[in-house]
Design a protein around this motif. Structure first.
Motif, short mmCIF file in Angstrom:
data_model
loop_
_atom_site.label_atom_id
_atom_site.label_comp_id
_atom_site.label_asym_id
_atom_site.label_seq_id
_atom_site.Cartn_x
_atom_site.Cartn_y
_atom_site.Cartn_z
N HIS A 1 0.91 -1.49 -0.44
CA HIS A 1 -0.14 -0.10 0.31
C HIS A 1 0.76 0.91 0.19
CE1 HIS A 1 -3.30 -2.80 2.85
NE2 HIS A 1 -3.05 -3.33 1.43
N ILE A 2 2.01 1.35 0.82
CA ILE A 2 2.95 2.16 0.57
C ILE A 2 3.48 2.85 -0.93
CG2 ILE A 2 5.53 2.68 2.49
CD1 ILE A 2 4.33 1.30 4.29
N GLU A 3 3.78 1.40 -1.55
CA GLU A 3 4.82 1.71 -2.32
C GLU A 3 4.07 2.36 -3.47
OE1 GLU A 3 8.10 1.16 -3.70
OE2 GLU A 3 8.33 0.83 -0.50
N LEU A 4 2.18 1.73 -3.56
CA LEU A 4 1.09 2.19 -4.46
C LEU A 4 0.88 3.60 -4.55
CD1 LEU A 4 -1.35 -1.30 -4.92
CD2 LEU A 4 0.76 0.35 -6.47
N GLN A 5 1.16 3.58 -2.99
CA GLN A 5 0.88 5.74 -2.88
C GLN A 5 1.55 6.45 -3.06
OE1 GLN A 5 -1.88 6.67 -1.70
NE2 GLN A 5 -1.56 8.41 -1.75
N LEU A 6 3.30 5.44 -2.93
CA LEU A 6 4.22 6.86 -3.06
C LEU A 6 4.63 6.20 -5.00
CD1 LEU A 6 6.07 5.78 -0.81
CD2 LEU A 6 5.57 7.86 -0.37
N ALA A 7 3.99 5.78 -5.52
CA ALA A 7 4.33 5.70 -7.37
C ALA A 7 4.67 5.02 -7.13
CB ALA A 7 3.36 7.65 -7.38
N VAL B 1 2.51 -3.79 -18.26
CA VAL B 1 1.05 -4.46 -17.62
C VAL B 1 0.44 -4.37 -16.56
CG1 VAL B 1 -0.12 -6.32 -18.21
CG2 VAL B 1 1.21 -5.67 -20.22
N SER B 2 1.51 -4.68 -15.28
CA SER B 2 0.37 -4.52 -13.76
C SER B 2 1.18 -3.11 -13.31
CB SER B 2 2.02 -5.26 -13.20
OG SER B 2 2.03 -6.65 -13.88
N ALA B 3 1.53 -2.17 -14.19
CA ALA B 3 1.28 -0.12 -13.98
C ALA B 3 0.91 -0.19 -13.66
CB ALA B 3 2.46 0.26 -14.29
N ALA B 4 0.08 -0.58 -15.29
CA ALA B 4 -1.58 -0.28 -15.58
C ALA B 4 -2.94 -0.18 -14.78
CB ALA B 4 -1.85 -0.41 -17.16
N TYR B 5 -2.54 -2.31 -13.78
CA TYR B 5 -3.82 -2.30 -13.66
C TYR B 5 -3.76 -1.98 -11.92
CZ TYR B 5 -5.44 -4.86 -16.45
OH TYR B 5 -6.19 -5.80 -18.38
N ASN B 6 -2.41 -1.59 -11.38
CA ASN B 6 -2.48 -0.75 -9.94
C ASN B 6 -2.71 0.12 -9.57
OD1 ASN B 6 -0.76 -3.36 -9.98
ND2 ASN B 6 1.04 -2.79 -9.39
N HIS B 7 -3.26 0.99 -10.59
CA HIS B 7 -3.35 1.79 -10.35
C HIS B 7 -4.78 2.32 -8.71
CE1 HIS B 7 -0.51 4.27 -13.08
NE2 HIS B 7 -1.04 3.91 -13.59
N ALA B 8 -5.58 1.32 -9.07
CA ALA B 8 -6.84 1.02 -7.72
C ALA B 8 -6.06 0.27 -7.45
CB ALA B 8 -8.25 1.21 -9.48
N LEU B 9 -5.18 -0.59 -7.45
CA LEU B 9 -5.47 -1.56 -6.26
C LEU B 9 -5.78 -0.63 -4.83
CD1 LEU B 9 -2.61 -3.62 -7.92
CD2 LEU B 9 -4.75 -4.35 -7.24
N TYR B 10 -6.07 -1.02 -3.69
CA TYR B 10 -6.31 -0.70 -2.38
C TYR B 10 -6.58 0.53 -2.23
CZ TYR B 10 -2.68 -4.68 -2.55
OH TYR B 10 -2.45 -5.49 -3.32
N LEU B 11 -7.69 0.98 -2.93
CA LEU B 11 -7.81 2.06 -2.91
C LEU B 11 -8.41 2.71 -1.24
CD1 LEU B 11 -9.29 3.16 -6.08
CD2 LEU B 11 -7.73 3.35 -4.88
N PRO B 12 -9.05 1.43 -0.59
CA PRO B 12 -9.96 1.78 0.64
C PRO B 12 -8.60 1.99 1.21
CG PRO B 12 -10.58 0.10 -0.75
CD PRO B 12 -10.18 0.32 -1.06
N GLN B 13 -7.35 1.14 1.74
CA GLN B 13 -6.65 0.80 2.06
C GLN B 13 -5.69 2.59 2.07
OE1 GLN B 13 -7.39 -1.42 0.25
NE2 GLN B 13 -7.14 -3.52 0.77
N ARG B 14 -5.72 1.87 0.96
CA ARG B 14 -4.72 3.79 0.93
C ARG B 14 -5.50 4.80 0.85
NH1 ARG B 14 -3.49 2.98 -4.96
NH2 ARG B 14 -2.65 4.98 -5.13
N ALA B 15 -7.05 5.09 0.68
CA ALA B 15 -7.24 6.01 1.80
C ALA B 15 -7.29 6.34 3.11
CB ALA B 15 -8.83 6.35 1.83
N ALA B 16 -6.97 5.15 3.70
CA ALA B 16 -7.28 5.20 5.28
C ALA B 16 -5.17 5.50 5.54
CB ALA B 16 -7.63 3.93 6.06
N MET B 17 -4.43 5.16 5.10
CA MET B 17 -4.11 5.36 5.00
C MET B 17 -3.54 7.15 5.18
SD MET B 17 0.27 3.91 4.01
CE MET B 17 -0.80 4.24 2.45
N MET B 18 -3.66 7.43 4.04
CA MET B 18 -3.73 8.79 3.96
C MET B 18 -4.36 10.08 4.57
SD MET B 18 -1.40 9.05 1.94
CE MET B 18 -0.59 10.95 1.68
#
Length: 63
Positions: free
Chosen positions: A10-16, A23-40
């Protein structure tokens, strides 16, 4: 963030941090949105508490 129990992925995705696989990068933009929102939300609350002075001052070390 690790010290406060947040998941590494979650941290790594939030830090972009960039995925090497396009292909993985294209799908990762929306991963873990609830968890990342809670973290932020936690981070925002932390920054606000620091801005209010709810932190112990650091003492300057002398050489």
């Amino acid at each position: 963030m690790h010290e406060h129990g947040f998941d590494h992925a979650h941290i790594e995705l939030q830090l972009a941090h960039i995925e090497r696989n396009e292909v993985s990068a294209a799908y990762n933009h929306a991963l873990y949105l609830p968890q990342r929102a809670a973290m932020m939300t936690w981070w925002g609350n932390y920054v606000e508490s620091v801005a209010k002075g709810n932190v112990l001052p650091l003492r300057r070390l002398t050489a």
